[in-house]
Write a protein that holds these residues in place. Structure first.
Motif, short mmCIF file in Angstrom:
data_model
loop_
_atom_site.label_atom_id
_atom_site.label_comp_id
_atom_site.label_asym_id
_atom_site.label_seq_id
_atom_site.Cartn_x
_atom_site.Cartn_y
_atom_site.Cartn_z
N LYS A 1 0.82 -1.21 0.00
CA LYS A 1 0.00 0.00 0.00
C LYS A 1 0.86 1.28 0.00
N GLN B 1 -3.70 4.08 12.37
CA GLN B 1 -3.87 4.71 11.07
C GLN B 1 -2.51 5.11 10.53
N THR C 1 -2.40 8.49 1.08
CA THR C 1 -3.69 7.83 1.32
C THR C 1 -3.70 7.23 2.73
N TYR D 1 -4.81 4.74 5.75
CA TYR D 1 -5.35 3.39 5.94
C TYR D 1 -5.44 3.12 7.44
N TYR E 1 -10.43 -7.51 12.39
CA TYR E 1 -11.33 -7.20 11.28
C TYR E 1 -12.56 -8.11 11.29
N THR F 1 -18.39 -0.05 8.01
CA THR F 1 -18.89 1.07 7.19
C THR F 1 -18.49 2.41 7.81
N GLN G 1 -14.84 2.96 7.17
CA GLN G 1 -14.54 3.18 5.75
C GLN G 1 -15.02 4.52 5.22
N CYS H 1 -11.50 6.08 6.02
CA CYS H 1 -10.35 5.53 5.29
C CYS H 1 -10.53 4.03 5.03
N GLU H 2 -9.71 3.51 4.13
CA GLU H 2 -9.75 2.08 3.81
C GLU H 2 -9.11 1.29 4.95
N ILE I 1 -6.83 -2.04 6.12
CA ILE I 1 -5.97 -3.15 5.69
C ILE I 1 -5.72 -4.04 6.90
#
Length: 311
Positions: free
Chosen positions: A57, A248, A255, A257, A265, A274, A277, A280-281, A283
């Motif tokens: 990433k 984070q 970007t 994450y 997770y 949700t 997200q 941020c995304e 991982i």
């Protein structure tokens, strides 16, 4: 001042196992019935995969190889002994377990300097060990670097006076409370703040159920809300799957994450995923052996590097 960084320092283990000296108050640790070399090999594989996931990433991961001697079973969790700050200051911390004190290594600083990072000064709190007082870095304190606040759940590994001393030295406001988990039907202090809470740039993930004192809980919520953080609540059950132990980071093209383990997770509900997200995304990577034996997860494995870089 930034809340998140692109550079992470990680230490690859060579003698990873369940640390008998930390298990006395880390109730997340469990024994695995396997030979030491097999446990260590599994931990190394999890570590290597995790590094690959981050680098894919665009996260800049500086990997330090651990050494066989001295014996450091918990070296994979460097964020407890060191913190790196934007003004070029490094914090070095007093550790509860005697065998964890060997994790502190000068050559780590030399490695960072060789990569162009500037270290101006070192704030060394380790003399507190002589008085049996401890403060285990960003395991004990969650730093909101933008709003200059240090969130800290007091425990055997987070002494109130040391938190206040750190805050005076680094110009942070201490937000102090006690967080508990249920162990054999008793409420016992959580060993590190970063297993029950994560402070990101625009949100915070927190197990509010762990803060038994109503005033303390209200105070933490007010600080987070005042600073415009969306509060994403997790349960104590999710916390036991390390859903609070997140960090984070910045990847390619700045970007953001949110990094966590696969266990964390999988423990999250759809609405929580949700909510994250929106900011941020996510991982994640499997850290099963490290979590089980080490009692720490993704956040504990990453020491953030905010040091300035030579022009």
């Amino acid at each position: 001042m930034k809340q998140i960084t692109n550079t992470i320092l990680m230490v690859r283990p060579v003698s990873f196992r369940m640390n008998e000296q930390t298990s006395v108050n880390n109730y997340f640790q469990e024994k695995i019935d396997a030979e030491a070399n097999i446990i260590n090999k599994k931990a190394q594989n999890e570590f290597d995969t995790f590094v690959e996931v981050l680098r894919a990433k665009g996260v800049n991961v500086v990997v330090i190889q651990d050494t066989k001697d001295p014996d450091t079973p918990d070296s994979v969790f460097p964020n407890n002994w060191v913190s790196f700050h934007a003004d070029g200051t490094v914090g070095v911390y007093p550790m509860f377990a005697e065998n964890r004190r060997n994790e502190r290594r000068e050559d780590v600083f030399e490695t960072l300097e060789s990569k162009g990072f500037i270290i101006e000064s070192v704030m060394d709190y380790t003399s507190a060990e002589e008085d049996d007082l401890f403060l285990e870095g960003t395991g004990s304190m969650l730093l909101d670097r933008v709003n200059k606040k240090a969130y800290c759940a007091l425990s055997k590994r987070a002494d109130e006076e040391l938190v206040i001393e750190f805050c005076e030295d680094f110009d942070y406001l201490p937000v102090i409370f006690t967080a508990y988990q249920t162990v054999e039907n008793k409420r016992k202090p959580i060993y590190h703040t970063n297993v029950m809470m994560c402070v990101a740039d625009t949100f915070a993930v927190i197990c509010l159920d762990a803060i038994d004192d109503k005033k303390e809980k209200k105070n933490v919520i007010e600080h987070l809300k005042t600073d415009g953080k969306e509060i994403i609540k997790i349960t104590e059950e999710q916390m036991h799957h390390f859903a609070g132990n997140m960090l984070q980071v910045l990847g390619a093209n700045n970007t953001p994450y949110l990094v966590m383990s696969s266990a964390a997770y999988k423990s999250l509900q759809k609405n929580q995923i949700t909510a994250i997200q929106k900011h941020c995304e996510i991982i994640h990577s499997s850290l099963e052996t490290i979590e089980t034996c080490g009692g720490g997860s993704a956040r504990c494995m990453m020491a953030e590097v905010f040091l300035p870089i030579k022009e």
